[in-house]
Design a protein around this motif. Structure first.
Motif, mmCIF file in Angstrom:
data_model
loop_
_atom_site.group_PDB
_atom_site.id
_atom_site.type_symbol
_atom_site.label_atom_id
_atom_site.label_comp_id
_atom_site.label_asym_id
_atom_site.label_seq_id
_atom_site.Cartn_x
_atom_site.Cartn_y
_atom_site.Cartn_z
ATOM 1 N N ALA A 101 0.950 -1.174 -0.044
ATOM 2 C CA ALA A 101 0.162 0.025 0.105
ATOM 3 C C ALA A 101 0.788 1.291 -0.077
ATOM 4 O O ALA A 101 0.642 2.173 -0.625
ATOM 5 N N VAL A 102 2.052 1.291 0.652
ATOM 6 C CA VAL A 102 2.750 2.543 0.841
ATOM 7 C C VAL A 102 3.344 2.923 -0.429
ATOM 8 O O VAL A 102 3.142 4.072 -0.931
ATOM 9 N N PRO A 103 4.096 2.008 -1.106
ATOM 10 C CA PRO A 103 4.665 2.312 -2.429
ATOM 11 C C PRO A 103 3.718 2.413 -3.417
ATOM 12 O O PRO A 103 4.148 3.076 -4.557
ATOM 13 N N LEU A 104 2.280 1.933 -3.341
ATOM 14 C CA LEU A 104 1.453 2.143 -4.449
ATOM 15 C C LEU A 104 1.084 3.672 -4.263
ATOM 16 O O LEU A 104 0.951 4.317 -5.258
ATOM 17 N N VAL A 105 0.838 4.154 -2.811
ATOM 18 C CA VAL A 105 0.520 5.640 -2.653
ATOM 19 C C VAL A 105 1.592 6.616 -3.204
ATOM 20 O O VAL A 105 1.381 7.481 -4.123
ATOM 21 N N THR A 106 2.842 6.254 -3.041
ATOM 22 C CA THR A 106 3.993 7.104 -3.150
ATOM 23 C C THR A 106 4.195 7.034 -4.761
ATOM 24 O O THR A 106 4.640 7.853 -5.525
ATOM 25 N N GLY A 107 3.954 5.800 -5.299
ATOM 26 C CA GLY A 107 4.235 5.529 -7.046
ATOM 27 C C GLY A 107 3.056 6.278 -7.588
ATOM 28 O O GLY A 107 3.236 7.025 -8.651
ATOM 29 N N SER A 108 1.760 6.286 -7.031
ATOM 30 C CA SER A 108 0.838 7.076 -7.558
ATOM 31 C C SER A 108 0.988 8.445 -7.582
ATOM 32 O O SER A 108 0.403 9.170 -8.693
ATOM 33 N N LEU A 109 1.412 8.821 -6.490
ATOM 34 C CA LEU A 109 1.804 10.242 -6.297
ATOM 35 C C LEU A 109 2.921 10.582 -7.578
ATOM 36 O O LEU A 109 2.906 11.872 -8.069
ATOM 37 N N ALA A 110 3.628 10.054 -7.664
ATOM 38 C CA ALA A 110 4.828 10.232 -8.595
ATOM 39 C C ALA A 110 4.276 10.213 -10.103
ATOM 40 O O ALA A 110 4.411 11.094 -11.034
ATOM 41 N N ALA A 111 3.230 9.494 -10.298
ATOM 42 C CA ALA A 111 2.518 9.284 -11.535
ATOM 43 C C ALA A 111 1.606 10.529 -11.651
ATOM 44 O O ALA A 111 1.433 10.915 -12.993
ATOM 45 N N LEU A 112 0.766 10.865 -10.845
ATOM 46 C CA LEU A 112 0.132 12.033 -10.947
ATOM 47 C C LEU A 112 0.987 13.243 -11.423
ATOM 48 O O LEU A 112 0.493 14.279 -12.349
ATOM 49 N N LEU A 113 2.318 13.310 -10.984
ATOM 50 C CA LEU A 113 3.311 14.557 -11.303
ATOM 51 C C LEU A 113 3.356 14.191 -12.756
ATOM 52 O O LEU A 113 3.564 15.124 -13.508
ATOM 53 N N MET A 114 3.747 13.068 -13.217
ATOM 54 C CA MET A 114 4.281 12.719 -14.654
ATOM 55 C C MET A 114 3.218 13.127 -15.551
ATOM 56 O O MET A 114 3.371 13.811 -16.708
ATOM 57 N N VAL A 115 1.685 12.576 -15.342
ATOM 58 C CA VAL A 115 0.728 12.957 -16.241
ATOM 59 C C VAL A 115 0.484 14.209 -16.464
ATOM 60 O O VAL A 115 -0.595 14.485 -17.165
ATOM 61 N N GLN A 129 -6.283 4.657 -14.905
ATOM 62 C CA GLN A 129 -5.374 3.578 -15.434
ATOM 63 C C GLN A 129 -3.919 3.819 -15.268
ATOM 64 O O GLN A 129 -3.130 2.825 -14.816
ATOM 65 N N VAL A 130 -3.502 4.852 -15.658
ATOM 66 C CA VAL A 130 -1.829 5.305 -15.875
ATOM 67 C C VAL A 130 -1.738 5.377 -14.548
ATOM 68 O O VAL A 130 -0.608 4.565 -14.113
ATOM 69 N N VAL A 131 -2.220 6.023 -13.491
ATOM 70 C CA VAL A 131 -1.822 6.347 -12.228
ATOM 71 C C VAL A 131 -1.882 5.102 -11.464
ATOM 72 O O VAL A 131 -0.716 4.727 -10.675
ATOM 73 N N LEU A 132 -2.882 4.361 -11.519
ATOM 74 C CA LEU A 132 -2.696 3.073 -10.740
ATOM 75 C C LEU A 132 -1.860 2.130 -11.381
ATOM 76 O O LEU A 132 -1.316 1.291 -10.603
ATOM 77 N N GLY A 133 -1.621 2.238 -12.551
ATOM 78 C CA GLY A 133 -0.578 1.017 -13.234
ATOM 79 C C GLY A 133 0.526 1.460 -12.844
ATOM 80 O O GLY A 133 1.506 0.705 -12.345
ATOM 81 N N ILE A 134 1.019 2.652 -12.720
ATOM 82 C CA ILE A 134 2.433 3.243 -12.395
ATOM 83 C C ILE A 134 2.625 3.009 -10.886
ATOM 84 O O ILE A 134 3.680 2.583 -10.354
ATOM 85 N N GLY A 135 1.617 3.265 -10.301
ATOM 86 C CA GLY A 135 1.544 3.072 -8.785
ATOM 87 C C GLY A 135 2.209 1.562 -8.367
ATOM 88 O O GLY A 135 2.697 1.182 -7.345
ATOM 89 N N ILE A 136 1.303 0.689 -9.102
ATOM 90 C CA ILE A 136 1.434 -0.878 -8.571
ATOM 91 C C ILE A 136 2.675 -1.417 -9.127
ATOM 92 O O ILE A 136 3.229 -2.221 -8.518
ATOM 93 N N ALA A 137 3.043 -0.782 -10.405
ATOM 94 C CA ALA A 137 4.425 -1.176 -10.647
ATOM 95 C C ALA A 137 5.499 -0.738 -9.646
ATOM 96 O O ALA A 137 6.516 -1.377 -9.633
ATOM 97 N N CYS A 138 5.327 0.350 -8.924
ATOM 98 C CA CYS A 138 6.331 0.809 -7.917
ATOM 99 C C CYS A 138 6.050 -0.352 -6.893
ATOM 100 O O CYS A 138 7.148 -0.229 -5.969
ATOM 101 N N VAL A 173 -0.494 -11.910 -5.693
ATOM 102 C CA VAL A 173 -2.090 -12.118 -6.002
ATOM 103 C C VAL A 173 -2.793 -10.553 -6.073
ATOM 104 O O VAL A 173 -3.423 -10.590 -6.979
ATOM 105 N N ALA A 174 -2.308 -9.794 -5.414
ATOM 106 C CA ALA A 174 -2.911 -8.362 -5.244
ATOM 107 C C ALA A 174 -2.678 -7.734 -6.651
ATOM 108 O O ALA A 174 -3.436 -6.992 -7.344
ATOM 109 N N ILE A 175 -1.616 -7.753 -7.068
ATOM 110 C CA ILE A 175 -0.771 -7.030 -8.402
ATOM 111 C C ILE A 175 -1.461 -7.760 -9.535
ATOM 112 O O ILE A 175 -2.139 -6.937 -10.226
ATOM 113 N N TRP A 176 -1.902 -8.944 -9.630
ATOM 114 C CA TRP A 176 -2.524 -9.509 -10.854
ATOM 115 C C TRP A 176 -4.176 -9.077 -10.495
ATOM 116 O O TRP A 176 -4.753 -8.865 -11.570
ATOM 117 N N GLY A 177 -4.627 -8.916 -9.556
ATOM 118 C CA GLY A 177 -6.116 -8.635 -9.356
ATOM 119 C C GLY A 177 -6.095 -7.074 -9.480
ATOM 120 O O GLY A 177 -6.983 -6.771 -10.469
#
Length: 389
Positions: A101-115, A129-138, A173-177
């Motif tokens: 959850a924590v890197p998902l949040v920090t990654g999503s914040l970074a994605a919001l800046l990128m988009v 989709q972009v923000v959530l995708g980048i966030g879960i990738a982080c 499991v969560a990532i594939w979900g």
């Protein structure tokens, strides 16, 4: 010639430069794929690049690469130990949840800046989709690479190593979900719901069959099951990689001998996964400028590494772990290379992200994975190799 390059160049770099401590062969192969791609080799030696990597060659390599990844993800799904994670669900759920959850949040914040800037969002990607995708990738931890690293550190079969695998398994499991949610097509919702229903019914029948046949038949029929599930998931619009993971996750690891599983995974890594690493490199681009891509990769790396370490530190405080244990565990969960790259490839295939975003994510995954062994080796203690469950 392409296959000769794929197998020769990374191996020589790995052996001659002795990079194994900070960059295992799998990482060198991914870096080699980037260097042999259009952004580097294609830019400096375009004639040679076009002569070796013709459109027909690239098409053939992509076919081999995707089947390699499907088999690799299938084995990763089989090796998930959900029962043990459920047995220790309190500790496992808290740690895995915070580590995700924590890197998902920090990654999503970074994605919001990128988009906020053009060039990062794909033509078919909604902002969420972009923000959530980048966030879960982080947030991802690559379970197959983690297994290889734990083997290298001689802690795979220790209680500490098994503990780490439990955390990574739940996150997998969560990532594939999350990927399935990102890929949901509301216009094809009926087909996707139909796939899930039919998959559940087929799983019951296939499990009953697998329990009654010899192990040598299980391997063959397992691959038939893999191909069928991959095709069905792709038909439903969920992407064949989701089907590949599900096809393995519903099988019991006890149906296959551990040594055979290890041998199969190493065989796939040795023989055909290098083709995937190269084909991944061929998809990298620097269309919005190399400086911007590297800056985005650095931002994502900080979000990924920092978020993961903070999340595990919080779990350690809540659960009362000994001093230093959370840091060691947090660094071990930084491995991203394979699963994150597969995840990003799927997003790129569906035009949710651009090639530049894919390149930044790839560089982030490499940096995160290369940090793991050096940071952990100096931190391993008697406790890590010891008896605590």
């Amino acid at each position: 010639m392409a296959m000769l390059v794929i197998y020769t160049v990374p191996y020589l770099v790995w052996r001659v430069l002795r990079t194994d401590f900070w960059a295992p062969l799998v990482v060198v192969q991914i870096v080699g794929g980037i260097l042999l791609g259009p952004g580097v080799l294609g830019a400096f030696f375009p004639d040679y690049y076009r002569a070796v990597f013709t459109p027909g060659t690239i098409t053939a390599l992509n076919g081999i690469a995707w089947w390699a990844v499907m088999m690799f993800v299938w084995v990763a799904g089989i090796e998930l130990d959900i029962r043990e994670a459920w047995r220790r669900r309190g500790e496992t759920g808290l740690t895995a949840g915070l580590a995700l959850a924590v890197p998902l949040v920090t990654g999503s914040l970074a994605a919001l800046l990128m988009v906020r800037y053009p060039g990062w969002r794909g033509e078919a990607g909604a902002i969420w989709q972009v923000v959530l995708g980048i966030g879960i990738a982080c947030a991802v931890t690559a379970l197959p690479i983690l297994v290889l690293f734990l083997e290298k550190l001689s802690i795979l079969r220790t209680p500490f190593g098994q503990r780490i695998l439990r955390y990574a398994s739940l996150d997998d499991v969560a990532i594939w979900g999350v990927l399935a949610v990102i890929l949901l097509d509301w216009e094809r919702m009926g087909r996707q719901l139909g796939f899930l229903v039919l998959f559940g019914l087929a799983t019951l029948a296939f499990r009953a069959l697998m329990a009654r046949i010899a192990e040598q038949d299980r391997w063959y029929l397992g691959l038939v099951w893999l191909a069928g599930c991959g095709f069905a998931a792709d038909w439903a619009g969920l992407h064949f990689m989701v089907g590949a993971f599900l096809s393995g996750a519903v099988l019991d690891a006890a149906w296959f001998r551990q040594e055979d599983m290890d041998r199969f995974r190493h065989f796939v890594l040795l023989t055909i996964m290098p083709v995937f690493f190269l084909s991944t490199g061929l998809r990298t681009e620097w269309t919005i400028g190399g400086g911007a891509v590297f800056a985005a990769a650095a931002l994502l790396l900080c979000a990924s590494v920092g978020g993961k370490l903070i999340g595990v530190q919080i779990a350690g405080r809540v659960l009362g772990w000994p001093k230093g244990e959370a840091t060691t565990l947090g660094w071990l969960l930084q491995t991203k290379a394979l699963i994150m790259i597969i995840f990003a490839n799927v997003l790129l295939d569906r035009h949710i992200i651009t090639n530049s975003t894919f390149t930044a994510l790839l560089l982030m995954a490499l940096g995160s994975t290369m940090l793991t062994i050096p940071m952990v080796s100096s931190r391993l203690s008697v406790y890590v190799r010891g008896d605590r469950a």
